[in-house]
Design an enzyme around this catalytic site. Structure first.
Site, PDB file in Angstrom:
ATOM      1  N   CYS A 117      69.178  90.594  66.589  1.00  0.00           N
ATOM      2  CA  CYS A 117      69.634  91.763  65.837  1.00  0.00           C
ATOM      3  C   CYS A 117      71.059  92.114  66.248  1.00  0.00           C
ATOM      4  O   CYS A 117      71.303  92.379  67.421  1.00  0.00           O
ATOM      5  CB  CYS A 117      68.733  92.966  66.057  1.00  0.00           C
ATOM      6  SG  CYS A 117      69.441  94.450  65.297  1.00  0.00           S
ATOM      7  N   LYS A 158      63.806  83.503  66.183  1.00  0.00           N
ATOM      8  CA  LYS A 158      64.908  83.578  65.207  1.00  0.00           C
ATOM      9  C   LYS A 158      66.244  83.628  65.935  1.00  0.00           C
ATOM     10  O   LYS A 158      66.511  84.544  66.717  1.00  0.00           O
ATOM     11  CB  LYS A 158      64.739  84.797  64.306  1.00  0.00           C
ATOM     12  CG  LYS A 158      65.807  84.901  63.223  1.00  0.00           C
ATOM     13  CD  LYS A 158      65.392  85.878  62.149  1.00  0.00           C
ATOM     14  CE  LYS A 158      66.428  86.011  61.045  1.00  0.00           C
ATOM     15  NZ  LYS A 158      66.005  86.929  60.000  1.00  0.00           N
ATOM     16  N   ASN A 171      70.185  84.448  61.781  1.00  0.00           N
ATOM     17  CA  ASN A 171      70.309  85.878  61.515  1.00  0.00           C
ATOM     18  C   ASN A 171      71.738  86.118  61.000  1.00  0.00           C
ATOM     19  O   ASN A 171      72.493  85.170  60.767  1.00  0.00           O
ATOM     20  CB  ASN A 171      70.018  86.679  62.795  1.00  0.00           C
ATOM     21  CG  ASN A 171      69.507  88.089  62.501  1.00  0.00           C
ATOM     22  OD1 ASN A 171      70.023  88.765  61.615  1.00  0.00           O
ATOM     23  ND2 ASN A 171      68.504  88.528  63.229  1.00  0.00           N
ATOM     24  N   GLY A 174      69.914  81.741  55.184  1.00  0.00           N
ATOM     25  CA  GLY A 174      71.343  82.041  55.061  1.00  0.00           C
ATOM     26  C   GLY A 174      71.847  81.843  53.647  1.00  0.00           C
ATOM     27  O   GLY A 174      72.217  80.732  53.265  1.00  0.00           O
TER      28      GLY A 174
HETATM   29  O1  RRO Z   1      67.993  96.336  61.372  1.00  0.00           O
HETATM   30  C1  RRO Z   1      69.087  95.736  61.388  1.00  0.00           C
HETATM   31  O2  RRO Z   1      70.164  96.342  61.425  1.00  0.00           O
HETATM   32  C2  RRO Z   1      69.145  94.275  61.392  1.00  0.00           C
HETATM   33  C3  RRO Z   1      68.323  93.450  62.128  1.00  0.00           C
HETATM   34 BR1  RRO Z   1      66.894  94.126  63.132  1.00  0.00          BR
HETATM   35  C4  RRO Z   1      68.535  92.052  62.139  1.00  0.00           C
HETATM   36  O3  RRO Z   1      67.855  91.263  62.805  1.00  0.00           O
HETATM   37  N1  RRO Z   1      69.550  91.574  61.394  1.00  0.00           N
HETATM   38  C5  RRO Z   1      70.339  92.364  60.671  1.00  0.00           C
HETATM   39  O4  RRO Z   1      71.257  91.868  60.003  1.00  0.00           O
HETATM   40  N2  RRO Z   1      70.134  93.717  60.666  1.00  0.00           N
END
Ligand code: RRO
Length: 320
Positions: free
Chosen positions: A133, A168, A195, A247
């Site tokens: 994240c 991930k 991610n 992606g």
């Molecule tokens: O919640 C988010 O801001 C977020 C998460 Br957890 C993530 O894994 N990837 C993302 O782009 N946003």
């Protein structure tokens, strides 16, 4: 002609097809079930769940860029107890897709507690550990950018659950293969990547960032070449570990690119916002792609990329 076989094996998981939906872009399922039968999907990954509910980051937290989206949601979610009570019953009732619950936390012990809490719950086919994240002050990406941090976390969670474990990966690293190797060595059975990429957008009229937390995670077609490169790199280095490509997949052709680079399955994310029907359209498109080429199985695509034997002149970080 006989319909092509779309089923895919992802380590311990058998999917009816390789089309999954990406965490954070698909709610908990019912939101999209109003629009089409989500039983058609190969897999659903929930928004990441934490032990306690989280309100998320201040607004604005989404901004559309020319070829993708910046987000800083900040892990907004209902928390594990509300998830079990109000969200899991719908997922439990599904007959087609594998149900993958994405887990996030600020410490190893939080991830472990979550895995333990959900381990006995019916209707969960696996966990996806979100170690990537980009918008959280603590935890999240902190684990996913360091091989030792990744190994420590994955090992602890693997010991706490009998369920299949997907990890991930973050693209915000120098060497994604080192992180992939650490995750696989510590007990991840499947890897998903990527991610979002940390980015920033500016309002030139107001001299302000477009997102309240200044930076956010970039997703959508802009990041597809980066994601493909990373899937290819990890597949070359660790050919035995099943991969899920993520992606900027908008079409069946985009999905085929990921499978050719080594992904056994793929997740559709940002496309859900542009066209809620995208996953089912991609599924149909994949069927047509295979039929037109007289390919009997989607498995034939996995890792099929034709590359020159000699990769002279290609940077070492990419050539592996
Ligand atoms: O919640 C988010 O801001 C977020 C998460 Br957890 C993530 O894994 N990837 C993302 O782009 N946003």
């Amino acid at each position: 002609m006989k319909q092509p076989d779309l089923s895919i094996r992802l380590g311990p998981l058998n999917l009816q097809n390789p089309v999954m939906t990406a965490s954070g872009t698909f709610g908990y399922g019912p939101e999209y079930h109003r629009l089409y039968d989500v039983n058609l999907l190969g897999g659903i990954v929930t928004k990441s769940i934490t032990l306690k509910p989280r309100p998320g980051n201040p607004a604005p937290r989404i901004y559309e860029t020319p070829s993708g989206m910046l987000n800083s949601i900040g892990l907004q979610n209902v928390g594990v107890e509300a998830f079990v009570k109000t969200k899991l019953p719908f997922l439990r009732g599904l007959r087609g897709p594998k149900v993958i619950v994405s887990l996030a936390g600020e410490s190893v012990s939080e991830y472990v507690a979550l895995a333990r809490r959900l381990d006995g719950e019916k209707g969960i086919d696996g966990f996806e550990l979100n170690i990537s994240c980009p918008n959280c002050e603590q935890g999240g990406m902190e684990f996913g950018v360091d091989p030792r941090g990744t190994a420590r976390l994955v090992k602890a969670v693997a010991a706490a659950t009998r369920r299949p474990l997907i990890v991930k990966l973050s693209p915000n690293v120098t060497d994604v293969v080192a992180i992939a190797r650490a995750a696989a060595g510590a007990g991840a059975q499947i890897l998903s990547l990527i991610n979002t990429l940390v980015g920033l957008a500016v309002d030139p009229a107001r001299w302000k960032p477009r997102i309240a937390t200044v930076t956010g995670g970039l997703s959508g077609p802009a990041i597809r070449p980066v994601a493909l490169r990373m899937v290819w790199q990890v597949h070359r280095a660790l050919p035995k570990i099943p991969l899920i490509g993520i992606g900027g997949i908008l079409t069946a052709a985009d999905a085929v690119e990921f499978m050719l680079c080594g992904a056994s399955a793929f997740q559709v994310g940002t496309a859900n916002y542009v066209n809620p029907q995208a996953p089912v359209e991609i599924l149909q498109g994949l069927r047509t792609y295979l039929t037109e080429r007289k390919l009997v199985s989607a498995k034939k695509l996995v890792g099929g990329l034709k590359v020159p034997r000699v990769l002279r002149g290609i940077p070492k970080v990419v050539a592996g």
